[in-house]
Design a protein around this motif. Structure first.
Motif, PDB file in Angstrom:
ATOM      1  N   ALA A 195      25.878  81.981  51.027  1.00 15.46           N
ATOM      2  CA  ALA A 195      24.852  80.968  50.769  1.00 15.46           C
ATOM      3  C   ALA A 195      25.493  79.588  50.828  1.00 15.46           C
ATOM      4  O   ALA A 195      26.716  79.439  50.663  1.00 15.46           O
ATOM      5  CB  ALA A 195      24.210  81.196  49.410  1.00 15.46           C
ATOM      6  N   THR A 207      27.160  74.778  39.901  1.00 14.49           N
ATOM      7  CA  THR A 207      27.834  76.038  40.262  1.00 14.49           C
ATOM      8  C   THR A 207      28.680  76.566  39.109  1.00 14.49           C
ATOM      9  O   THR A 207      28.802  77.775  38.922  1.00 14.49           O
ATOM     10  CB  THR A 207      28.717  75.838  41.509  1.00 14.49           C
ATOM     11  OG1 THR A 207      29.642  74.761  41.274  1.00 14.49           O
ATOM     12  CG2 THR A 207      27.866  75.500  42.726  1.00 14.49           C
ATOM     13  N   THR A 214      21.798  81.928  35.305  1.00 12.44           N
ATOM     14  CA  THR A 214      21.285  81.761  36.666  1.00 12.44           C
ATOM     15  C   THR A 214      19.758  81.622  36.664  1.00 12.44           C
ATOM     16  O   THR A 214      19.134  81.687  37.716  1.00 12.44           O
ATOM     17  CB  THR A 214      21.693  82.943  37.561  1.00 12.44           C
ATOM     18  OG1 THR A 214      21.200  84.167  36.983  1.00 12.44           O
ATOM     19  CG2 THR A 214      23.210  83.017  37.706  1.00 12.44           C
ATOM     20  N   SER A 243      20.299  87.207  44.250  1.00 19.96           N
ATOM     21  CA  SER A 243      19.031  87.036  43.534  1.00 19.96           C
ATOM     22  C   SER A 243      18.321  88.379  43.468  1.00 19.96           C
ATOM     23  O   SER A 243      18.155  89.054  44.494  1.00 19.96           O
ATOM     24  CB  SER A 243      18.148  86.022  44.247  1.00 19.96           C
ATOM     25  OG  SER A 243      18.768  84.751  44.275  1.00 19.96           O
ATOM     26  N   SER A 280      12.587  75.244  47.230  1.00 22.86           N
ATOM     27  CA  SER A 280      13.925  75.609  47.666  1.00 22.86           C
ATOM     28  C   SER A 280      14.986  75.106  46.697  1.00 22.86           C
ATOM     29  O   SER A 280      15.844  75.866  46.244  1.00 22.86           O
ATOM     30  CB  SER A 280      14.198  75.054  49.063  1.00 22.86           C
ATOM     31  OG  SER A 280      15.539  75.304  49.452  1.00 22.86           O
ATOM     32  N   PRO A 285      16.707  81.728  46.809  1.00 22.66           N
ATOM     33  CA  PRO A 285      17.666  82.793  46.504  1.00 22.66           C
ATOM     34  C   PRO A 285      19.101  82.458  46.909  1.00 22.66           C
ATOM     35  O   PRO A 285      19.322  81.702  47.861  1.00 22.66           O
ATOM     36  CB  PRO A 285      17.128  83.989  47.309  1.00 22.66           C
ATOM     37  CG  PRO A 285      16.298  83.384  48.388  1.00 22.66           C
ATOM     38  CD  PRO A 285      15.705  82.143  47.810  1.00 22.66           C
ATOM     39  N   ARG A 286      20.020  83.006  46.170  1.00 26.34           N
ATOM     40  CA  ARG A 286      21.433  82.917  46.557  1.00 26.34           C
ATOM     41  C   ARG A 286      21.642  83.978  47.620  1.00 26.34           C
ATOM     42  O   ARG A 286      22.090  85.101  47.370  1.00 26.34           O
ATOM     43  CB  ARG A 286      22.346  83.123  45.350  1.00 26.34           C
ATOM     44  CG  ARG A 286      23.820  82.918  45.662  1.00 26.34           C
ATOM     45  CD  ARG A 286      24.660  82.847  44.408  1.00 26.34           C
ATOM     46  NE  ARG A 286      26.088  82.815  44.702  1.00 26.34           N
ATOM     47  CZ  ARG A 286      27.047  82.644  43.793  1.00 26.34           C
ATOM     48  NH1 ARG A 286      26.718  82.505  42.508  1.00 26.34           N
ATOM     49  NH2 ARG A 286      28.324  82.633  44.145  1.00 26.34           N
ATOM     50  N   ASN A 287      21.310  83.620  48.844  1.00 24.14           N
ATOM     51  CA  ASN A 287      21.129  84.566  49.933  1.00 24.14           C
ATOM     52  C   ASN A 287      22.415  84.871  50.689  1.00 24.14           C
ATOM     53  O   ASN A 287      23.453  84.229  50.471  1.00 24.14           O
ATOM     54  CB  ASN A 287      20.081  84.000  50.899  1.00 24.14           C
ATOM     55  CG  ASN A 287      20.525  82.644  51.449  1.00 24.14           C
ATOM     56  OD1 ASN A 287      21.205  82.564  52.462  1.00 24.14           O
ATOM     57  ND2 ASN A 287      20.156  81.550  50.765  1.00 24.14           N
ATOM     58  N   VAL A 293      21.025  77.505  48.662  1.00 18.05           N
ATOM     59  CA  VAL A 293      20.647  78.204  47.446  1.00 18.05           C
ATOM     60  C   VAL A 293      19.961  77.220  46.502  1.00 18.05           C
ATOM     61  O   VAL A 293      20.196  76.014  46.560  1.00 18.05           O
ATOM     62  CB  VAL A 293      21.889  78.829  46.767  1.00 18.05           C
ATOM     63  CG1 VAL A 293      22.910  77.762  46.419  1.00 18.05           C
ATOM     64  CG2 VAL A 293      21.517  79.616  45.505  1.00 18.05           C
ATOM     65  N   TYR A 297      18.628  80.290  40.793  1.00 16.47           N
ATOM     66  CA  TYR A 297      18.373  81.250  41.861  1.00 16.47           C
ATOM     67  C   TYR A 297      17.924  82.612  41.373  1.00 16.47           C
ATOM     68  O   TYR A 297      17.616  83.497  42.179  1.00 16.47           O
ATOM     69  CB  TYR A 297      19.593  81.375  42.780  1.00 16.47           C
ATOM     70  CG  TYR A 297      20.861  81.924  42.155  1.00 16.47           C
ATOM     71  CD1 TYR A 297      21.031  83.287  41.935  1.00 16.47           C
ATOM     72  CD2 TYR A 297      21.919  81.072  41.821  1.00 16.47           C
ATOM     73  CE1 TYR A 297      22.204  83.795  41.401  1.00 16.47           C
ATOM     74  CE2 TYR A 297      23.096  81.558  41.287  1.00 16.47           C
ATOM     75  CZ  TYR A 297      23.230  82.924  41.070  1.00 16.47           C
ATOM     76  OH  TYR A 297      24.402  83.412  40.531  1.00 16.47           O
TER      77      TYR A 297
END
Length: 500
Positions: A195, A207, A214, A243, A280, A285-287, A293, A297
């Motif tokens: 991500a 972070t 989260t 996520s 967004s 999502p932390r994809n 991200v 998330y």
């Protein structure tokens, strides 16, 4: 016999005449000849601008009867009536006599308009003490303003920005744009599981905060232009990568029609792009797809398409926002509401909707204002200036506090988010409306959605806390606390401190 009939006729004529005179005396409303014709839209705007420039604000409560009626006449004759037993009595459930008050006010309108109810009443709100009606006569305006049960009377069909002829049809001036952008590698850091963490997250220790929270278990409501139904990260892939176990819901309450009686919405899909950007940055999502991200998330997300763009001008947009706030207020799962839209002056029905949500314990973040060429003369915008909202604005990437190029500041600001790069001027990377593509978003809009995400991190860490406890913790974790700066509030939020 003839004399008796004549006497009865004269007596009845006297009685009829007396009653007529009494009625006309009690209800006679004299309008000066100079005020019998409505002001032009340009004249109305000039009076609004004069108030904003001299007082710093404009409110229809302070407008003359003639100005108020003129704005109604220039706005399809649509008016909103806020009623109640006191100035703060906005909640129907707290007003035992709400139906009687409503009927009394409608009776006044029927009498002075000379029309039946079906030609007058547009809608009656289920949760708030307010009505939308059609008013054509200035006499009706004056009669209503004499009622002790009137909290406000506003011309909800008048379009201030449309009259200015600046807001026009330009997508850029309305905060809209469905295009995508190539995100510079200097503006993100790739994190697991693939991500993109936007550069601004590191300025606010977001972070680092993820080691503690989260956003799981917290639901964020985003009141905006909707969310993309095309990008799977806000749909089937909302639980992607790191996520998991969360939900996303989309609602559409905006009616795209010039007809006030129309109730058919144009759906939940974002036809502007702005709402997708806000969703967004708050909760993407932390994809594992190489896309940006969101701050929280693992939070749940509820999006409302409440308006067509970010400037809340006109009946259906203002009504949509009001309906979004009451909908989120009545959803017990929602803890945080984020709205990055507004107006240069107050709107009664939106105020009521926000107060209603606030009364339900929601933590409400609103944008302090992002300028276009027609709002540069305004400070913090509505509704960010309300006591029930948390006002957020954006600043540049500098060692001293400097507002972003288009961000508003002022005494009503609570927090700032660093969102404009010093060298390139780039803003914050977000997911695009389109599948698998990114974009940039800036201004107080992205600052607000970022702050809302941080709020979700705090509330997730302390699920038993109240709204006020969460807000206090956010203030205590901000850069300038315990002082409050006249332009930047408590300053930059520190997410890591806030969740420890």
């Amino acid at each position: 016999m003839t004399k008796k009939i004549l006497k009865l006729f004269v007596l009845s004529l006297f009685v009829f005449s007396s009653c007529t005179k009494e009625d006309s005396f009690d209800d006679s409303i004299v309008i000066e000849a100079s005020q019998k014709d409505p002001l032009s839209p340009q004249q109305i705007n000039a009076k609004i601008d004069e108030s904003i420039n001299t007082k710093g604000l404009f409110n229809w409560k302070e407008a003359s009867n003639h100005l108020l009626w003129s704005a109604m006449a220039q706005g399809q004759n649509i008016a909103t009536i806020g009623f109640g037993n006191s100035a703060s009595n906005f909640d129907r459930s707290m007003t035992s006599n709400n139906q009687k008050i409503q009927n009394d006010l409608l009776a006044i309108i029927k009498k002075h308009e000379g029309k039946e109810l079906d030609k007058i009443l547009i809608s009656s709100d289920n949760y708030l003490n307010l009505l939308d009606v059609i008013i054509e006569k200035q006499e009706t305006v004056i009669a209503l303003r004499n009622s002790n049960y009137l909290r406000y009377l506003e011309p909800s069909g008048y379009k201030y920005f449309e009259v200015k002829n600046q807001y026009s049809k330009s997508a850029s001036s309305s905060g809209c744009g469905l295009e995508s952008s190539t995100i510079s590698s200097l503006d993100y850091t790739t994190i697991t599981p693939n991500a993109l963490a936007p550069w601004t997250f590191y300025k606010h220790n977001i972070t680092s905060a993820w080691s503690y929270s989260t956003g799981a278990g917290v639901t964020i409501g985003v009141v905006d232009t909707g969310a993309s139904t095309v990008n799977t990260l806000f749909n089937s892939s909302f639980n992607d990568g790191y996520s998991s176990g969360r939900t996303v819901q989309k609602f559409g309450v905006y009616v795209d029609s010039i007809w006030p009686w129309s109730t058919t919405t144009d759906g939940a899909n974002d036809k502007c792009g702005h709402g997708t950007s806000m969703s967004s940055v708050a909760a993407a999502p932390r994809n594992d797809n190489g896309q940006p991200v969101g701050v929280a998330y693992n939070s749940n997300l509820i999006t409302y398409r409440a308006a067509s763009n970010v400037v809340l001008d006109g009946y259906h947009e203002q009504n949509g926002v009001k309906n979004a706030f009451t909908g989120l207020a009545n959803n017990t799962n929602v803890k945080i509401i984020s709205m990055s839209m507004g107006h240069v002056f107050s709107v009664g029905k939106i105020e009521d909707g926000i107060k209603y949500a606030y009364s339900k314990g929601k933590l409400i973040f609103c944008a302090g204002g992002t300028s276009t060429d027609f709002t540069t003369f305004v400070g913090v915008i509505f509704p960010a200036w309300m006591a029930e909202t948390v006002a957020v604005t954006g600043i540049k990437e500098t060692s001293t506090y400097q507002a972003c190029d288009v961000c508003h500041t002022g005494s009503k600001i609570d927090f700032t988010i660093m969102m404009q790069r010093a060298g390139t001027g780039n803003t914050v990377p977000v997911n695009s409306y389109n599948e698998g593509q990114g974009d940039y978003v800036g201004g107080s809009s992205v600052a607000t959605a970022t702050a809302a995400g941080i709020g979700a991190l705090v509330w997730s860490k302390h699920p038993t806390w109240t709204r006020d406890q969460v807000l206090t913790k956010m203030r205590q974790s901000s850069h300038l606390y315990p002082n409050k700066n006249a332009e930047y509030g408590y300053g930059m939020l520190d997410a890591s401190l806030a969740v420890q």
